[in-house]
Scaffold this active site. Structure first.
Site, short mmCIF file in Angstrom:
data_model
loop_
_atom_site.label_atom_id
_atom_site.label_comp_id
_atom_site.label_asym_id
_atom_site.label_seq_id
_atom_site.Cartn_x
_atom_site.Cartn_y
_atom_site.Cartn_z
N ASP A 119 0.67 -1.46 0.04
CA ASP A 119 -0.10 0.14 0.01
C ASP A 119 0.78 1.69 0.43
OD1 ASP A 119 -2.23 -0.87 -0.02
OD2 ASP A 119 -2.51 -1.28 1.85
N TYR A 174 8.31 -9.69 5.41
CA TYR A 174 8.43 -8.56 5.56
C TYR A 174 9.70 -8.23 6.70
CZ TYR A 174 4.29 -7.21 3.25
OH TYR A 174 3.12 -7.43 2.24
#
EC number: 5.4.99.12
Length: 402
Positions: A119, A174
């Site tokens: 995002d 991540y």
């Protein structure tokens, strides 16, 4: 054409050998019809494509990008107000001659799929997209020629025709880079860049992060999911904090997390809750309570610092990686390029933006606004009071959704 003549000759030979057997003649006709259908489909695609020289094939691209200034990865066709990474990628694919122009307006025509939907403001060092392209000469170089320097294609591999980068992905890793003063205790430590993370505090941080391992109900770590929603249960394989280091005069640390998949805001909230506990705003018991049915107020750490490091395809690699036709989706040969890209574009952007905009420092000041002992009814009442609105707003930036 030579292949077609060979097939026709083989079919005629089968007829002669069969001596006119009705059953075998039917089989031959079906075989001929099948080849005719394939030839018709191929020639039709070539006519529509207008480019017969280069065959269309299913591939994956290894991408790295700095997400600053972009409203995420995923393209919103027809919406030019918010620029995304895929806007620049599709433009480069068209301009390099990899896809026809109309495929940019309807991405289903090239079977496009991204592995993870990062995002607003989130970067990636190992994003994978799958799509059908014309296999032009020097394809990676030509795509990169039409991309800005902070978006790079670092690798390309052929995959099976039905490959889907999102559905075939087993796990995602991540990282989250943050200044270590985020772990400074609110009552006894300096709350600025003079703070240094002690081994004892690092051990506490890693112990709390490790509590996330396994399957838990993360309905409190995302939006619009209730405690009874089965999709709120997610499996975390590992989560830990690495040793601190200094860059541009600021001590930083990197948190790594590997999981099957993540919901929007999930990673940022997982980190936000650990920070709240380490700083002394919440007790450790809140972590286990957050996985229960009760509604818990979980703070969401800033999006700056979140990076999609790599995606994993273990099952696909076991099935097709050594079949002699396809390659395993491993990127060992590209590791140096990945590391160099992070050093040149991702890490400096995170550090410089933090120093200039102080996103972590400003967010830490909002932790006292949270009520970590609040009930669902109390939180609903607070949410109706405009004085208690989330200071980050609700722009949907999360970066950790797949």
């Amino acid at each position: 054409m030579a292949e077609e003549l060979r097939i026709t000759a083989n079919c005629q030979a089968k007829r002669l050998k069969s001596g006119g057997s009705q059953e075998e003649e039917e089989n031959v006709k079906q075989e001929e019809n099948g080849h005719e259908a394939k030839r018709f489909k191929a020639s039709q695609e070539e006519r529509e494509d207008g480019n017969k020289k280069y065959p269309k094939r299913k591939i994956v691209l290894l991408m790295a990008y700095s997400g600053k200034g972009y409203h995420g990865m995923q393209r919103n066709v027809g919406n030019s107000q918010f620029k995304t990474i895929e806007d620049d990628l599709v433009s480069a694919l068209i301009r390099s001659g990899c896809i026809p122009e109309d495929h940019g307006e309807d991405m289903k025509k090239m079977s496009f799929q991204r592995c993870a939907r990062t995002d607003k403001g989130v970067s990636a060092a190992g994003q994978i997209v799958s799509l059908k392209v014309r296999l032009i000469e020097d394809i990676v170089q030509k795509i990169n020629d039409h991309l800005p320097s902070h978006i790079r294609i670092l690798g390309l591999k052929r995959v099976t025709g039905g490959f889907n980068s999102k559905n075939k992905c087993d796990a995602r890793t991540y990282s989250y880079m943050l200044p270590t003063f985020a772990f400074a205790h609110k009552d006894r430590d300096p709350q600025d860049e003079t703070y240094c993370l002690s081994p004892e505090t690092l051990e506490v941080v890693s112990r709390l992060l490790a509590c996330y391992k396994g399957t838990h109900n993360f309905h409190n770590f995302t939006s619009q999911k209730g405690p009874k929603d089965p999709s709120a249960k997610r499996y975390i394989m590992e989560m830990y904090c690495e040793e601190p280091f200094v860059r541009e005069g600021m001590e930083l640390a990197v948190i790594k997390v590997k999981g099957q998949s993540f919901m929007m805001h999930q990673i940022r909230k997982m980190i936000g809750l650990v920070i709240a506990v380490v700083k002394g705003y919440a007790s450790e018991s809140i972590m286990e309570r957050s996985w229960g049915e009760e509604k818990v107020d979980v703070p969401k750490a800033p999006g700056l610092g979140l990076v999609l490091e790599r995606v994993h395809f273990e099952k696909y690699n076991r099935r097709f990686g050594n079949d002699g036709l396809h390659e395993a989706l491993e990127w060992t040969d590209e590791e140096k390029e990945i590391a160099a890209f992070k050093e040149q574009y991702i890490y400096p952007t995170i550090v410089n933006t933090e120093k200039e905009e102080k996103s972590m420092m400003n967010w830490l000041e909002t932790l006292s606004n949270h009520d970590f002992n609040s009930t669902a009814s109390r939180m609903q009442a607070d949410n109706q009071d405009p004085k208690n609105n989330d200071p980050e707003g609700s722009d949907g930036c999360g970066g950790d959704s797949d």
